[in-house]
Design an enzyme around this catalytic site. Structure first.
Site, PDB file in Angstrom:
ATOM      1  CB  CYS A  25      53.242  65.548 137.128  1.00 38.53           C
ATOM      2  SG  CYS A  25      52.597  66.303 135.479  1.00 38.53           S
ATOM      3  CG  ASN A  81      52.418  70.840 134.816  1.00 40.70           C
ATOM      4  OD1 ASN A  81      53.486  70.262 135.080  1.00 40.70           O
ATOM      5  ND2 ASN A  81      51.314  70.145 134.952  1.00 40.70           N
ATOM      6  CG  HIS A 119      53.898  68.611 139.653  1.00 45.79           C
ATOM      7  ND1 HIS A 119      54.799  68.727 138.732  1.00 45.79           N
ATOM      8  CD2 HIS A 119      52.539  68.519 139.232  1.00 45.79           C
ATOM      9  CE1 HIS A 119      54.185  68.876 137.669  1.00 45.79           C
ATOM     10  NE2 HIS A 119      52.669  68.402 137.781  1.00 45.79           N
TER      11      HIS A 119
END
Ligand code: UT7
Length: 329
Positions: A115, A284, A254
């Protein structure tokens, strides 16, 4: 004069198919209220076409990027693709994207930082521009998370979506990327990973039967490390650059969990309206979350604004980038 790298265009691609919390209620023992209150996610996009992969989404994002900037693909010097869902272990997805967009004069490579992949790739790409060697570097964050998600595991299948984002880096003597603070900590490796398929556990009937080709996560320790890591590094980069909360125009976090974003925002002392949040729409998307935020907010960004990008991900990997936005739409 100091040469900087500036983001001069942003673009993205999201597949059309939508997987809602209501859909997931039909697939696993979960419910909309739990997902919304624990994560902030309402729906995510899924690339359903089995003939399409991460490079296809990345290529769509890069085509839009070049189109917006009005440049031809053969002007691109380098493509760096951050991803954990490469089309294949090799060749690199960046290579496939270059081919699909016709970037015949570019070289490229993939970068694996889960990520945090986009901010790691952005920092790396900026160095090629700052050195004076390259004029046009494309950074792609793209992941087809649905290809490694176990849709019988309620602890992970609610979290992830598919998507791609891309930015163009060009040399500037004015606004651009100013600073970064990046970290890795391999002691966190087993808390969030894809156990099999690599050289440690090559794919076999046993690994497939054990579902080890899917993403696995121990949510609580990752959550605790993410809250601390992302909040601390965002605060640290403000301190390092003498930025008070009123100096920061935007936090681009993020998008893993709304509660992690809230903790980061509070630690930085920012009001909610300065924080880009689209987790409710896309979930996500791993390496794609930050460029997709920049794309969604591009109309509102003004030249000279101080922006902090921050991420935390598997590995563990985490960090923040401080930049000054370079253009008005
Ligand atoms: O982007 C990469 C980095 N990743 C992250 O940043 C993710 C970090 N972790 C998280 O965001 C959170 O840990 C999760 C969203 C994954 C989980 O939230 P949580 O508040 O940590 O929940 P939990 O794992 O402690 O589970 C609480 C309860 C458990 O039930 P019991 O043991 O209390 O009876 C789980 O079994 O919720 C249960 N649960 C669910 N219930 C309904 C777990 N998943 C679900 C679900 N629906 N989907």
């Amino acid at each position: 004069m100091l040469m900087r790298a500036a983001i001069t265009a942003v673009a993205g691609y999201l597949p059309d198919d939508i997987l809602t919390n209501a859909d997931l209620e039909q697939m696993v023992d979960t419910n909309d209220e739990w997902i919304r209150s624990r994560t902030g996610i309402q729906e995510r996009r899924i690339l359903k076409d089995p003939t399409k992969a991460t490079s296809d989404m990345g290529a769509e994002a890069v085509k839009e990027l070049l189109d917006k900037r009005g440049i031809h693909a053969d002007e691109v010097d380098l493509i760096i693709c951050a991803t954990v869902t490469a089309d294949m272990h090799f060749p690199a997805t960046a290579n496939l994207i270059a081919d699909k967009v016709g970037a015949v004069n570019s070289w490229g490579y993939d970068l694996s930082a889960a990520c945090s992949g986009f901010i790691f790739a952005l920092t790396t790409g900026a160095k090629f521009v700052e050195s004076g060697q390259y004029k046009k570097v494309v950074i792609v964050g793209a992941d087809k998370m649905s290809s490694i998600v176990d849709y019988t595991d309620r602890t992970t299948c609610i979290l992830f979506g598919d998507g791609a984002g891309a930015v163009l880096l060009e040399p500037t003597e004015e606004y651009g990327i100013i600073d970064h603070k990046l970290h890795v900590d391999g002691t966190g490796a087993n808390f969030l990973c894809q156990k099999a398929g690599g050289s440690l556990h090559p794919p076999s009937h046993d690994t497939v039967n054990a579902k080890e080709h899917y993403i696995t996560q121990d949510g609580q320790p990752v959550f605790k490390a993410a809250v601390k890591g992302m909040a601390d590094v965002s605060y640290d980069i403000m301190q390092k650059n003498n930025l008070a909360p009123e100096d920061v125009a935007w936090l681009v976090p993020h998008q893993a969990n709304l509660r992690i974003i809230d903790a980061t925002q509070r630690r930085m002392g920012l009001p909610a309206e300065k924080v880009m949040i689209n987790i409710q729409k896309y979930g996500n998307t791993t390496a794609a979350t930050i460029p997709l935020c920049l794309r969604d907010w591009e109309d509102q960004l003004k030249a000279g604004e101080n922006i902090i990008l921050a991420a935390f991900g598997g590995g563990f990997t985490w960090g923040a980038v401080y930049l000054q936005w370079a253009y008005n739409v």
